[in-house]
Design a protein around this motif. Structure first.
Motif, PDB file in Angstrom:
ATOM      1  N   GLY B 231       0.827  -1.213   0.000  1.00  0.00           N
ATOM      2  CA  GLY B 231       0.000   0.000   0.000  1.00  0.00           C
ATOM      3  C   GLY B 231       0.853   1.251   0.000  1.00  0.00           C
ATOM      4  N   LEU B 232       1.892   1.261   0.816  1.00  0.00           N
ATOM      5  CA  LEU B 232       2.773   2.426   0.886  1.00  0.00           C
ATOM      6  C   LEU B 232       3.431   2.680  -0.466  1.00  0.00           C
ATOM      7  CD1 LEU B 232       4.162   4.632   2.574  1.00  0.00           C
ATOM      8  CD2 LEU B 232       5.929   2.975   3.133  1.00  0.00           C
ATOM      9  N   PHE B 233       3.940   1.609  -1.079  1.00  0.00           N
ATOM     10  CA  PHE B 233       4.603   1.770  -2.373  1.00  0.00           C
ATOM     11  C   PHE B 233       3.630   2.318  -3.411  1.00  0.00           C
ATOM     12  CE2 PHE B 233       5.776   0.514  -6.615  1.00  0.00           C
ATOM     13  CZ  PHE B 233       7.134   0.802  -6.667  1.00  0.00           C
ATOM     14  N   LYS B 234       2.463   1.711  -3.491  1.00  0.00           N
ATOM     15  CA  LYS B 234       1.541   2.074  -4.572  1.00  0.00           C
ATOM     16  C   LYS B 234       0.939   3.467  -4.375  1.00  0.00           C
ATOM     17  CE  LYS B 234       0.362  -2.454  -6.402  1.00  0.00           C
ATOM     18  NZ  LYS B 234      -0.640  -3.517  -6.601  1.00  0.00           N
ATOM     19  N   THR B 235       0.517   3.768  -3.146  1.00  0.00           N
ATOM     20  CA  THR B 235      -0.140   5.063  -2.946  1.00  0.00           C
ATOM     21  C   THR B 235       0.873   6.204  -3.010  1.00  0.00           C
ATOM     22  OG1 THR B 235      -0.002   4.796  -0.563  1.00  0.00           O
ATOM     23  CG2 THR B 235      -2.053   4.144  -1.602  1.00  0.00           C
ATOM     24  N   THR B 236       2.080   5.970  -2.469  1.00  0.00           N
ATOM     25  CA  THR B 236       3.094   7.009  -2.558  1.00  0.00           C
ATOM     26  C   THR B 236       3.422   7.281  -4.024  1.00  0.00           C
ATOM     27  OG1 THR B 236       4.031   6.279  -0.463  1.00  0.00           O
ATOM     28  CG2 THR B 236       5.394   7.730  -1.793  1.00  0.00           C
ATOM     29  N   THR B 237       3.564   6.216  -4.778  1.00  0.00           N
ATOM     30  CA  THR B 237       3.913   6.374  -6.189  1.00  0.00           C
ATOM     31  C   THR B 237       2.805   7.105  -6.954  1.00  0.00           C
ATOM     32  OG1 THR B 237       5.201   4.344  -6.059  1.00  0.00           O
ATOM     33  CG2 THR B 237       4.640   5.128  -8.267  1.00  0.00           C
ATOM     34  N   MET B 238       1.565   6.728  -6.683  1.00  0.00           N
ATOM     35  CA  MET B 238       0.463   7.409  -7.372  1.00  0.00           C
ATOM     36  C   MET B 238       0.398   8.876  -6.957  1.00  0.00           C
ATOM     37  SD  MET B 238      -2.511   4.704  -8.217  1.00  0.00           S
ATOM     38  CE  MET B 238      -3.010   3.961  -6.683  1.00  0.00           C
ATOM     39  N   THR B 239       0.719   9.166  -5.692  1.00  0.00           N
ATOM     40  CA  THR B 239       0.730  10.550  -5.231  1.00  0.00           C
ATOM     41  C   THR B 239       1.832  11.350  -5.940  1.00  0.00           C
ATOM     42  OG1 THR B 239       0.001   9.757  -3.076  1.00  0.00           O
ATOM     43  CG2 THR B 239       0.805  12.024  -3.180  1.00  0.00           C
ATOM     44  N   VAL B 240       3.014  10.758  -6.035  1.00  0.00           N
ATOM     45  CA  VAL B 240       4.112  11.433  -6.744  1.00  0.00           C
ATOM     46  C   VAL B 240       3.720  11.680  -8.194  1.00  0.00           C
ATOM     47  CG1 VAL B 240       6.480  11.164  -7.603  1.00  0.00           C
ATOM     48  CG2 VAL B 240       5.931  10.509  -5.261  1.00  0.00           C
ATOM     49  N   LEU B 241       3.152  10.670  -8.829  1.00  0.00           N
ATOM     50  CA  LEU B 241       2.794  10.803 -10.245  1.00  0.00           C
ATOM     51  C   LEU B 241       1.745  11.882 -10.468  1.00  0.00           C
ATOM     52  CD1 LEU B 241       2.642   7.035 -11.267  1.00  0.00           C
ATOM     53  CD2 LEU B 241       4.408   8.689 -11.870  1.00  0.00           C
ATOM     54  N   SER B 242       0.820  12.009  -9.510  1.00  0.00           N
ATOM     55  CA  SER B 242      -0.229  13.004  -9.739  1.00  0.00           C
ATOM     56  C   SER B 242       0.199  14.394  -9.285  1.00  0.00           C
ATOM     57  CB  SER B 242      -1.536  12.578  -9.062  1.00  0.00           C
ATOM     58  OG  SER B 242      -1.414  12.671  -7.669  1.00  0.00           O
ATOM     59  N   ASN B 243       1.118  14.478  -8.309  1.00  0.00           N
ATOM     60  CA  ASN B 243       1.528  15.805  -7.829  1.00  0.00           C
ATOM     61  C   ASN B 243       2.697  16.391  -8.609  1.00  0.00           C
ATOM     62  OD1 ASN B 243      -0.434  15.600  -5.930  1.00  0.00           O
ATOM     63  ND2 ASN B 243       0.921  15.572  -4.145  1.00  0.00           N
ATOM     64  N   CYS B 244       3.541  15.573  -9.172  1.00  0.00           N
ATOM     65  CA  CYS B 244       4.734  16.084  -9.866  1.00  0.00           C
ATOM     66  C   CYS B 244       4.864  15.455 -11.248  1.00  0.00           C
ATOM     67  CB  CYS B 244       6.003  15.776  -9.068  1.00  0.00           C
ATOM     68  SG  CYS B 244       5.848  15.780  -7.291  1.00  0.00           S
ATOM     69  N   PRO B 245       3.807  15.536 -12.070  1.00  0.00           N
ATOM     70  CA  PRO B 245       3.861  14.836 -13.360  1.00  0.00           C
ATOM     71  C   PRO B 245       4.987  15.327 -14.272  1.00  0.00           C
ATOM     72  CG  PRO B 245       1.953  16.300 -13.251  1.00  0.00           C
ATOM     73  CD  PRO B 245       2.537  16.253 -11.869  1.00  0.00           C
ATOM     74  N   GLU B 246       5.275  16.637 -14.244  1.00  0.00           N
ATOM     75  CA  GLU B 246       6.311  17.151 -15.156  1.00  0.00           C
ATOM     76  C   GLU B 246       7.677  16.606 -14.803  1.00  0.00           C
ATOM     77  OE1 GLU B 246       4.374  19.168 -13.396  1.00  0.00           O
ATOM     78  OE2 GLU B 246       3.144  20.357 -14.781  1.00  0.00           O
ATOM     79  N   ASP B 247       7.998  16.577 -13.494  1.00  0.00           N
ATOM     80  CA  ASP B 247       9.310  16.087 -13.075  1.00  0.00           C
ATOM     81  C   ASP B 247       9.490  14.622 -13.465  1.00  0.00           C
ATOM     82  OD1 ASP B 247      10.138  18.339 -10.762  1.00  0.00           O
ATOM     83  OD2 ASP B 247       8.010  18.025 -11.042  1.00  0.00           O
ATOM     84  N   VAL B 248       8.444  13.839 -13.186  1.00  0.00           N
ATOM     85  CA  VAL B 248       8.524  12.416 -13.487  1.00  0.00           C
ATOM     86  C   VAL B 248       8.670  12.205 -14.992  1.00  0.00           C
ATOM     87  CG1 VAL B 248       7.309  10.214 -13.378  1.00  0.00           C
ATOM     88  CG2 VAL B 248       7.184  11.796 -11.450  1.00  0.00           C
ATOM     89  N   LEU B 406      13.401   6.272  -5.205  1.00  0.00           N
ATOM     90  CA  LEU B 406      13.418   7.252  -6.290  1.00  0.00           C
ATOM     91  C   LEU B 406      14.023   6.650  -7.557  1.00  0.00           C
ATOM     92  CD1 LEU B 406      14.470  10.558  -4.456  1.00  0.00           C
ATOM     93  CD2 LEU B 406      12.193   9.851  -5.205  1.00  0.00           C
ATOM     94  N   GLN B 407      15.104   5.875  -7.415  1.00  0.00           N
ATOM     95  CA  GLN B 407      15.671   5.174  -8.567  1.00  0.00           C
ATOM     96  C   GLN B 407      14.617   4.319  -9.259  1.00  0.00           C
ATOM     97  OE1 GLN B 407      19.283   3.247  -6.486  1.00  0.00           O
ATOM     98  NE2 GLN B 407      19.974   3.488  -8.597  1.00  0.00           N
ATOM     99  N   CYS B 408      13.854   3.618  -8.420  1.00  0.00           N
ATOM    100  CA  CYS B 408      12.868   2.671  -8.938  1.00  0.00           C
ATOM    101  C   CYS B 408      11.765   3.366  -9.731  1.00  0.00           C
ATOM    102  CB  CYS B 408      12.278   1.868  -7.774  1.00  0.00           C
ATOM    103  SG  CYS B 408      10.855   0.876  -8.215  1.00  0.00           S
ATOM    104  N   ILE B 409      11.224   4.456  -9.186  1.00  0.00           N
ATOM    105  CA  ILE B 409      10.086   5.055  -9.899  1.00  0.00           C
ATOM    106  C   ILE B 409      10.549   5.967 -11.036  1.00  0.00           C
ATOM    107  CG2 ILE B 409       8.481   4.865  -7.959  1.00  0.00           C
ATOM    108  CD1 ILE B 409       8.722   7.903  -7.617  1.00  0.00           C
ATOM    109  N   LEU B 410      11.753   6.535 -10.920  1.00  0.00           N
ATOM    110  CA  LEU B 410      12.209   7.449 -11.967  1.00  0.00           C
ATOM    111  C   LEU B 410      13.031   6.731 -13.039  1.00  0.00           C
ATOM    112  CD1 LEU B 410      13.205  10.483  -9.720  1.00  0.00           C
ATOM    113  CD2 LEU B 410      11.078  10.158 -11.018  1.00  0.00           C
ATOM    114  N   GLY B 411      13.457   5.509 -12.732  1.00  0.00           N
ATOM    115  CA  GLY B 411      14.266   4.766 -13.691  1.00  0.00           C
ATOM    116  C   GLY B 411      15.686   5.298 -13.788  1.00  0.00           C
TER     117      GLY B 411
END
Lengths: 430, 430
Positions: B231-248, B406-411
């Motif tokens: 849950g932590l991994f998925k919700t944090t990731t979805m939060t990052v993706l929706s709050n900082c779409p340009e950076d990602v 961060l490595q994992c979600i940003l590649g």
């Protein structure tokens, strides 16, 4: 943390005409509204900031505070008033009837007839970027020499004697790293542990403590810096008071009776400003005998700081423009010889003494170059000098000791009581 | 951080009858809705979580995501739908017409006719208390020996040789301190710097890095622990993706093409679970030649971890129940001789390998006493043993390396590229 800065927005004056069916509403402070005896439907107007919102099916409860009182006024409205804008931190003007409350929690409440949102508060729109500044560093920010050195424990095999090739220390401040980042993000802050190897047994020093530090580019005056500091102190405190009332009350009741009034006094008054020179004059004229005789050019000690705050009526006081010789190389030269001061500022608060320290930073290449040369630091801080060579801007910043802040608002005498695992000379339990 | 856990609430199935005037709405995933060609007012139903809300005078924009796609579906509603419950993280069921969007940002949008809030999301109601665990410690949590020792720099005068009377080190984990606090606050977490004096030049090790660590009292199974981690991994990731779409997007576009699809794949699948024993079997049967031959009782190396994740179809995989001999004294004995494993869990993710590590803790006094005695640690960890003597509860916890996350979600391939001031062997700049 800085999200709450939007609370600082100036409360615009109300232009709406009074409702024709009613008598014009009397404007009351929250304090006066709460103090009303035998409320029986008087029409009043209250202005303040929303501290909490509770939305039920057919009814809406707001708690509104204007800083005149630690307690908030409960506003009761029917659910048609509910809107996204009625959020924590928004400023509002509420007109309605002051009535006796049915709940035992308060004597009076305000039955809303009209709620106007004066200023929205979108807590995300704060403009400060949170930076994790490093703990291990090869710098010595303050030049204080009270450093912890870090080395691999003897079990570790590394090719060189120094794991990092250079001697490294635990950070005493994230300021210099923040200055690097403020050159890209304009407004930055950090909140993390810092370290001092002070051989001190005092009630306000720890070997490991937390600091909130901020750095602001394009900031040109101490006045602007002090406004941010005062805003941070007041809004953070009001947020703590409204979010954790039971915890705060516990401390106030059993540890620091009277602290509630002292805190209220700090929140409702504008912080004062005196110069270092004025401060020394005040101390010289004091009837009190100090252990350290006050003298222009000498540091202020805790005894001096506490006297100054008392002298200022227990209102927090900014002391500005310290002698250049007392302060580190990065503080901005005021060019006011023969005194020769720098644009430094300390905030002194009741009970604790120094809580914040800050300054404008020396952004002028040649000034900084000379200061570094005079201190023999030119080589070590070449990278810092380079920040002034490429796109330098006027800027300033501050740091606040977090445990001292907790001491200040909770009225706790010993700093070791506001941190779960205190570290100090002769003690590092667990 | 844990506020987002409410996203995990199970989406209740909809019981409302279809609107009689219309044909029954077809239920679509967000992915399918977004992929609709030539949308022309089809009646559909979409279920998901609100990722953003924008409220204008007469119109309300919601972005809804159900995990089937990184992109969210834009829902357009008139302002009468607006309510406090339509907040970030709330789960909703939206019925309406799928139409061509006038904006260039998306092809289709959903014109809402009915919005039902399935589950509220009050982000404050998370239940985890944030604890600042200390940086300087006299413990060595992992017994790993890869410690930095801390001493006052030679300039400092202290009465004894040891500033703190005992040798002290930089923390390698806040776990033991969190266990102390979980005995009072039930659910606690910390987010701070940790240190390893590893002489490593790898792309996934730093001498100073951040960890999110959590400890949960009354937790009795690895299953429950893994649910929190996933849950932590998925919700944090979805939060990052929706709050900082340009950076990602910047990272995905210029550094890691294809990462967006890989991430979507991770988010929409349930994480897998295999035992350490199964993992070793898989590795033994692999056609690949490993530098370290896989064998029951030996540690998994990065090459093994990466193979296992590939083998699992690039879905994150939990590896559970490791040999007792491989793990520290505090992990709970599974009592499954002759194998003899402990209730430990590691989460392996594509690209990075181990991201989370956790375990049930040994809460039984006599088990822990024996383990400590066997390791010769009884004296040093008497205080820890005492936690099992007074009001012991089953509990467990985990830690996640933040830079690896961060490595994992940003590649991003090299860990030194996801931290502003990286510290590693031979390097401590600024």
């Amino acid at each position: 943390m800085f999200g709450a800065r939007c609370l600082l927005r100036f409360l615009r004056s109300c232009s709406s005409a009074p409702c024709p069916r009613h008598k014009p509403s009397a404007k009351l402070s929250v304090r006066d509204a709460l103090g009303t005896q035998n409320a029986s439907g008087e029409r009043v107007k209250v202005q303040g900031w929303i501290r909490s919102v509770r939305s039920q099916k057919e009814i809406l409860f707001l708690h509104v505070n204007d800083g005149s009182s630690l307690e908030s006024l409960q506003v009761v409205a029917d659910s048609s008033f509910d809107s996204r804008e009625l959020a924590f931190g928004s400023s509002v003007e509420v007109q309605g009837q002051l009535v006796k409350s049915l709940s035992k929690r308060q004597n009076v409440e305000l039955k809303a007839e009209k709620i106007e949102v004066v200023g929205n508060c979108d807590a995300k729109d704060s403009g400060f970027v949170h930076i994790h500044t490093p703990i291990i560093t090869s710098n010595d920010c303050e030049g204080a020499g009270e450093l912890f050195q870090v080395k691999p424990s003897s079990k570790i095999k590394v090719p060189e004697e120094n794991f990092f090739n250079v001697p490294v220390f635990l950070t005493v401040s994230g300021q210099l790293h923040l200055e690097v980042m403020s050159g890209a993000f304009t407004q930055v802050f950090t909140f993390g542990p810092t370290f001092r190897a002070e051989n001190s047994q005092s009630r306000r020093h720890l070997a490991e403590f937390y600091m909130v530090e901020a750095e602001i580019s394009f900031l040109e005056s101490l006045q602007d810096l002090m406004q941010v500091v005062e805003g941070l102190f007041k809004t953070t405190t009001m947020t703590v008071l409204s979010n954790c009332p039971e915890d705060v009350e516990l401390c106030h009741k059993f540890i620091a009776p009277g602290q509630k009034d002292r805190l209220e006094h700090m929140l409702k008054n504008n912080f004062l400003i005196i110069s270092y020179t004025e401060a020394v004059e005040i101390l010289k004229q004091a009837s009190q005998n100090f252990t350290f005789t006050p003298e222009w050019g000498a540091d202020l000690h805790t005894e001096h700081e506490k006297y100054l705050v008392k002298h200022c009526g227990d209102i927090p006081v900014f002391v500005i423009n310290y002698p250049l010789a007392l302060k580190p190389f990065y503080m901005r030269d005021n060019e006011d010889s023969p005194q020769h001061t720098v644009a430094a500022v300390d905030l002194l608060v009741p009970g604790v003494g120094e809580l914040f320290g800050g300054s404008l930073r020396e952004e002028r290449y040649h000034f900084l170059e000379q200061r570094l040369a005079r201190s023999g630091l030119t080589e070590a801080y070449q990278w810092y000098l380079d920040l002034r060579r490429f796109g330098s801007v006027p800027h300033g910043g501050f740091g606040m000791g977090f445990e001292r802040y907790l001491q200040c608002i909770l009225g706790i005498d010993n700093i070791k009581d506001v941190i779960p695992f205190p570290r100090f000379t002769h003690s590092c339990l667990l």
